[in-house]
Scaffold this motif. Sequence first.
Motif, PDB file in Angstrom:
ATOM      1  N   UNK A  90       3.900  -2.754  -3.082  1.00 24.83           N
ATOM      2  CA  UNK A  90       5.011  -1.860  -3.312  1.00 24.83           C
ATOM      3  C   UNK A  90       4.484  -0.608  -3.669  1.00 24.83           C
ATOM      4  N   UNK A  91       3.179  -0.211  -3.961  1.00 27.60           N
ATOM      5  CA  UNK A  91       2.638   1.059  -4.101  1.00 27.60           C
ATOM      6  C   UNK A  91       2.349   1.865  -2.835  1.00 27.60           C
ATOM      7  N   UNK A  92       2.326   1.176  -2.035  1.00 29.79           N
ATOM      8  CA  UNK A  92       1.957   1.717  -0.486  1.00 29.79           C
ATOM      9  C   UNK A  92       3.384   2.271  -0.058  1.00 29.79           C
ATOM     10  N   UNK A  93       4.454   1.410  -0.181  1.00 26.20           N
ATOM     11  CA  UNK A  93       5.694   2.039   0.180  1.00 26.20           C
ATOM     12  C   UNK A  93       6.210   3.093  -0.801  1.00 26.20           C
ATOM     13  N   UNK A  94       6.045   2.918  -1.826  1.00 29.20           N
ATOM     14  CA  UNK A  94       6.374   4.172  -2.831  1.00 29.20           C
ATOM     15  C   UNK A  94       5.596   5.238  -2.787  1.00 29.20           C
ATOM     16  N   UNK A  95       4.313   5.108  -2.236  1.00 27.89           N
ATOM     17  CA  UNK A  95       3.544   6.304  -2.336  1.00 27.89           C
ATOM     18  C   UNK A  95       2.805   6.587  -3.490  1.00 27.89           C
ATOM     19  N   UNK A  96       2.320   5.379  -4.268  1.00 27.28           N
ATOM     20  CA  UNK A  96       2.024   5.493  -5.571  1.00 27.28           C
ATOM     21  C   UNK A  96       0.449   5.414  -5.703  1.00 27.28           C
TER      22      UNK A  96
END
Lengths: 586, 192
Positions: A90-96
């Motif tokens: 999730x963090x990878x796809x939303x650049x978090x």
Amino acid sequence: MSTDAISGAEIVIKALADQGVDVVFGYPGGAVLPIYDALFKQNHIRHILVRHEQGAVHAAEGYARSTGKPGVVLVTSGPGATNAVTGLTDALLDSIPLVCLTGQVPTHLIGNDAFQECDTTGITRPCTKHNYLVKRVDDLEKTMHEAFYVATSGRPGPVVIDIPKDVQFASHDYQGKTNGHHKTYRPQVKADHARIEEAVELLMNAKKPVIYAGGGVINSGPAASQLLTDFVRMTNFPVTLTLMGLGAFPAQDPQFLGMLGMHGTYEANWAMHDCDVMLCLGARFDDRITGRVDAFAPNSKKIHIDIDPSSINKNVRVDLPIVADAAHAMEDLIKVWKSKHKKPSEAALAAWWKQIEEWRSKDCLAYDPEGETIKPQHAIKRLYELTKDRDPLITTEVGQHQMWAAQYFQFEKPNRWMTSGGLGTMGYGMPAAIGAQLAHPEKLVIDIAGEASILMNIQEMSTAVQYRLPVKVFVLNNQYMGMVRQWQELLHGSRYSESYSEALPDFLKLAEAYGWKGVRVTDPADLDAGIQEMIDHDGPVFCEIAVDQSENCYPMIPSGAAHNEMLLGPVQEGEEAIDEKGKVLV
Amino acid sequence: MAISGPSEKNAKQPGAAYEFISNTEDKRRHTFAVIVDNEPGVLARVIGLFSGRGYNIESLTVSTVTEDESTSRINIVTIGTAMVIEQIKAQLERLVPVHNVHDLTIEGPHVEKELALVKVKATDHQRRESLRIADIYKARVADTTLESFVFLIDGEAEKVDSFIEMMRALGEVEVARSGVVAISRGSTITPV
């Protein structure tokens, strides 16, 4: 080894403190016990015990997204690490930006199928920006600092550090924070000046310009949002935002066209389709945005500013690619724009705005608030009206409620809106709200949820109680996985295969069982009072709104259609919204 | 970092989820040299990128190339449309341990060579013929028994292909190929 040697576990804690970390979200286990012991012996870093590792990662995401600082996660080996995988993706796809520390079995047992062993770096390689297995305590400190650099620089993302238990016990001295730069990894943040000049030239000559901005603006920091706002006002250009970009430009501003894409507004999508110059800032031409790519903004020159070169020319061919950080690029763009004596044609821009106002007059988000049941759109609108003065932080789960929240809640500032955009992770919202609330104890934090999504990480209610976090969960209960049902209606002849929320818990009793306050509203007349009761309570509240079961999310670009083929409402009997080819798309 | 605009006028939209036109754009073979940190997992990152994003790997070789063994060079031969090739380069450059990526096919003239060990099991006339052909191809004998040869052949991939094809006609064959190694022509040294 000097006499100042400390254990690997203590090095981890010292490095975290030196990186300015104040909160760690985690769950203990055998392979991270030395780190938990080191945590116990200090007072700088607060540990938040979640109830499931996925919750820890989403909480860290909520913390990161609401503060702009990296979120930190600490989990054990094996199941601890595998449970974190959804959150990392999730963090990878939303650049978090996240740093996730995982325990690992001792180095001599790696590869032996030891108890709670898994190939953490192997499993997380495709779902992290970068990952490390620290096999020697000598590398630990450097790796810790480097991980923070990698997670936060360039296009942010999650970084995993896998630390075997023997490395946590081994001793070594601690040097103190170095700059932590990677030997070779240096993302470009400053734009090529000639390209900026070219961009200004294109924009100056535009007759039908549109600015399309996304999550990259939020990630770049509040200055980027301010610069974008300045530029939009300076140019009188229309601006639309992606789901991830909401808040980067004030929603109340008349120059804002609303969100674009699959459930974006009529005016935003038509402006995208008909524009002659498009400035894309920190967005990535995702398939939810473009619809059918061969019919996407067919007559436009496209300028794409992105910090990640691989986002450029990936889905859509652009005419002017600019690799840069959003704030740096906007600063340069404004400087060059101001230096020119020429201005865009006012007549052309006036005609363009007239056309946009025509589209806007369709009032595509209109709904009928009357009736015996509560319309979900109305519930969100009332929630917005009753909370807007408190500048709330909003998180969501995934589905229809998420789209309605994006459409009807208005965000004036960045870092107020946290949602799972790229991966679309049900169960994101409540842990993210917990993370956001921890970072902003005085703020009103609301998770706008659906009754199906909320159950995916319902255990985190306990975390909110333990740390006295007054998060609010605002559930639109339509007793369906609404977005699944909507697609089954459009694509599969209304055969609602497994999308009905059967055997739901009694949410009031559930709230009570966890020590939350519960509120349930079924009558439209009680809606405002219910919302008020929720926000007035100084503690966590589970507010369940029984909404119209059959309501669908509109407007909608059906799968496989172009921006100018969007649906404003339900299709008529006998009409096919989606053709055969569109049906195979997601 | 050089990102090109749509240099080819007829460049099509790439293959995203919403494209219905079958992709008829020409696919081309490209040879990349990828300079990476010689650290555990780096090859898995590169290979994982190709498999995860659905790119082809025709051939791949890897070895350390610096005196201190801190840096490796990966040679990859891949096939794709112009857009996919550009995307492969950008995705490789995005990996943290990757120093730089050279698309040798685009950057200019370069030398591509391959090495193969070819074992041929044959007797009598076939055995003598295999030796004669090896001589024509300038393959060397690396090992021999009374009923077999192991030939060492190097050169361009096509030459190796053709040699192996000849040998197959003469007897049972076992092949070990190195994959392509490539380097730019001229005096410029690629920085690591």
